[in-house]
Design a protein around this motif. Structure first.
Motif, PDB file in Angstrom:
ATOM      1  N   UNK A  60       0.383  -1.422   0.036  1.00 30.27           N
ATOM      2  CA  UNK A  60      -0.236   0.333  -0.127  1.00 30.27           C
ATOM      3  C   UNK A  60       1.135   1.108  -0.030  1.00 30.27           C
ATOM      4  N   UNK A  61       2.058   1.349  -0.165  1.00 33.16           N
ATOM      5  CA  UNK A  61       2.989   2.649   0.121  1.00 33.16           C
ATOM      6  C   UNK A  61       2.757   2.914  -1.679  1.00 33.16           C
ATOM      7  N   UNK A  62       2.351   4.139  -2.212  1.00 38.94           N
ATOM      8  CA  UNK A  62       2.281   4.501  -3.197  1.00 38.94           C
ATOM      9  C   UNK A  62       3.401   5.540  -3.715  1.00 38.94           C
ATOM     10  N   UNK A  63       3.195   5.788  -5.277  1.00 43.77           N
ATOM     11  CA  UNK A  63       4.882   6.323  -5.488  1.00 43.77           C
ATOM     12  C   UNK A  63       4.405   7.799  -4.000  1.00 43.77           C
ATOM     13  N   UNK A  64       3.263   8.375  -4.006  1.00 47.09           N
ATOM     14  CA  UNK A  64       3.014   9.859  -3.675  1.00 47.09           C
ATOM     15  C   UNK A  64       3.130   9.950  -1.685  1.00 47.09           C
ATOM     16  N   UNK A  65       3.610   8.594  -1.507  1.00 48.39           N
ATOM     17  CA  UNK A  65       3.356   8.610   0.166  1.00 48.39           C
ATOM     18  C   UNK A  65       4.733   9.159   0.565  1.00 48.39           C
ATOM     19  N   UNK A  66       4.614   9.882   1.624  1.00 50.25           N
ATOM     20  CA  UNK A  66       5.814  10.885   2.007  1.00 50.25           C
ATOM     21  C   UNK A  66       6.337   9.581   3.097  1.00 50.25           C
ATOM     22  N   UNK A  67       5.975   8.300   3.429  1.00 48.38           N
ATOM     23  CA  UNK A  67       6.996   6.828   4.106  1.00 48.38           C
ATOM     24  C   UNK A  67       8.335   6.948   2.935  1.00 48.38           C
ATOM     25  N   UNK A  68       7.746   6.846   1.688  1.00 48.72           N
ATOM     26  CA  UNK A  68       8.735   6.059   0.542  1.00 48.72           C
ATOM     27  C   UNK A  68      10.198   6.967   0.819  1.00 48.72           C
ATOM     28  N   UNK A  69      10.312   8.214   0.472  1.00 49.58           N
ATOM     29  CA  UNK A  69      11.834   8.645   0.958  1.00 49.58           C
ATOM     30  C   UNK A  69      12.783   7.706   1.904  1.00 49.58           C
ATOM     31  N   UNK A  70      11.417   7.991   2.850  1.00 51.25           N
ATOM     32  CA  UNK A  70      12.041   7.081   4.448  1.00 51.25           C
ATOM     33  C   UNK A  70      12.650   5.660   4.370  1.00 51.25           C
ATOM     34  N   UNK A  71      11.525   4.953   3.007  1.00 50.55           N
ATOM     35  CA  UNK A  71      11.853   3.583   3.281  1.00 50.55           C
ATOM     36  C   UNK A  71      13.325   3.205   2.373  1.00 50.55           C
ATOM     37  N   UNK A  72      13.658   4.813   1.401  1.00 51.64           N
ATOM     38  CA  UNK A  72      14.737   4.229   0.317  1.00 51.64           C
ATOM     39  C   UNK A  72      16.211   4.348   1.220  1.00 51.64           C
ATOM     40  N   UNK A  73      15.914   5.796   2.249  1.00 50.81           N
ATOM     41  CA  UNK A  73      17.018   5.966   2.724  1.00 50.81           C
ATOM     42  C   UNK A  73      17.722   4.325   3.785  1.00 50.81           C
ATOM     43  N   UNK A  74      16.200   4.287   4.453  1.00 51.61           N
ATOM     44  CA  UNK A  74      16.757   2.347   5.187  1.00 51.61           C
ATOM     45  C   UNK A  74      16.994   1.886   5.193  1.00 51.61           C
ATOM     46  N   UNK A  75      17.578   1.958   3.290  1.00 48.86           N
ATOM     47  CA  UNK A  75      17.975   0.630   2.357  1.00 48.86           C
ATOM     48  C   UNK A  75      19.144   1.205   2.724  1.00 48.86           C
ATOM     49  N   UNK A  76      19.984  -0.058   2.130  1.00 47.91           N
ATOM     50  CA  UNK A  76      21.289  -0.768   2.127  1.00 47.91           C
ATOM     51  C   UNK A  76      21.444  -0.273   0.563  1.00 47.91           C
ATOM     52  N   UNK A  77      20.606  -0.701  -0.592  1.00 51.03           N
ATOM     53  CA  UNK A  77      20.963  -1.393  -1.394  1.00 51.03           C
ATOM     54  C   UNK A  77      19.115  -1.537  -2.300  1.00 51.03           C
ATOM     55  N   UNK A  78      19.683  -0.999  -3.455  1.00 48.70           N
ATOM     56  CA  UNK A  78      18.289  -1.627  -4.016  1.00 48.70           C
ATOM     57  C   UNK A  78      18.174  -2.620  -4.977  1.00 48.70           C
TER      58      UNK A  78
END
Length: 168
Positions: free
Chosen positions: A46-64
């Motif tokens: 349910x995390x859509x592209x405009x969700x403000x939590x998405x940038x945090x999810x990217x920042x928490x990752x080590x690689x994509x």
């Protein structure tokens, strides 16, 4: 991911996005359970592209990793680059038009499980590679911001107008 996780016990897989096919989601969830990977795999639906939590999810990752079988453009690769992540992606669709293998991303055949595992292992184990890919990608992602894209579109339209006036 199971083979990768066996060699990298500290890593976790996070799958993020809106569920667009319930049956596929159920299939993935069941497979994660059957493989005994519930502690290693997290599904955030349910995390859509405009969700403000998405940038945090990217920042928490080590690689994509995006080993898609179909990817018309690959905007999520640009999002990962903007977050400073090193990227492993499938050699397909629009991704091959803007990503350079070994420079801004590791590009693999999405149907080659061995290549995906090798690429993820290489990214996980090689900090120098991760840093180089991230640095190069951060430099490249600026070419896809709204200002850069709108300037290119404007140039195209101005060229068409000039050409039309020249023909008269």
């Amino acid at each position: 991911f199971a083979r990768f996780a066996a060699e990298h016990p500290d890593h976790r897989l996070v799958l993020i996005g809106p569920v667009t096919a319930g049956a596929y989601y159920d299939e993935v969830a069941v497979e994660v359970q059957q493989m005994g990977m519930a502690e290693k795999v997290r599904i955030i639906e349910g995390l859509h592209p405009a969700d403000p939590m998405l940038p945090s999810a990217y920042k928490a990752a080590e690689l994509f990793a995006l080993p898609s079988l179909h990817e018309p453009f690959g905007i999520v690769v640009l999002e990962a680059w903007a977050a400073g992540l090193p990227v492993l992606a499938g050699k397909l669709g629009g991704i091959i038009d803007f990503a350079t293998d070994g420079q801004t991303a590791l590009l693999v055949d999405s149907e080659d499980e061995e290549a995906i595992v090798r690429g993820m292992t290489e990214l996980a184990d090689d900090e120098t590679l991760r840093n180089r890919l991230s640095r190069n990608a951060l430099n490249a992602v600026g070419n896809y911001g709204w200002n850069a894209v709108s300037a290119r579109i404007r140039e195209i339209y101005e060229g068409v107008i000039r050409e039309r006036h020249t023909r008269r």
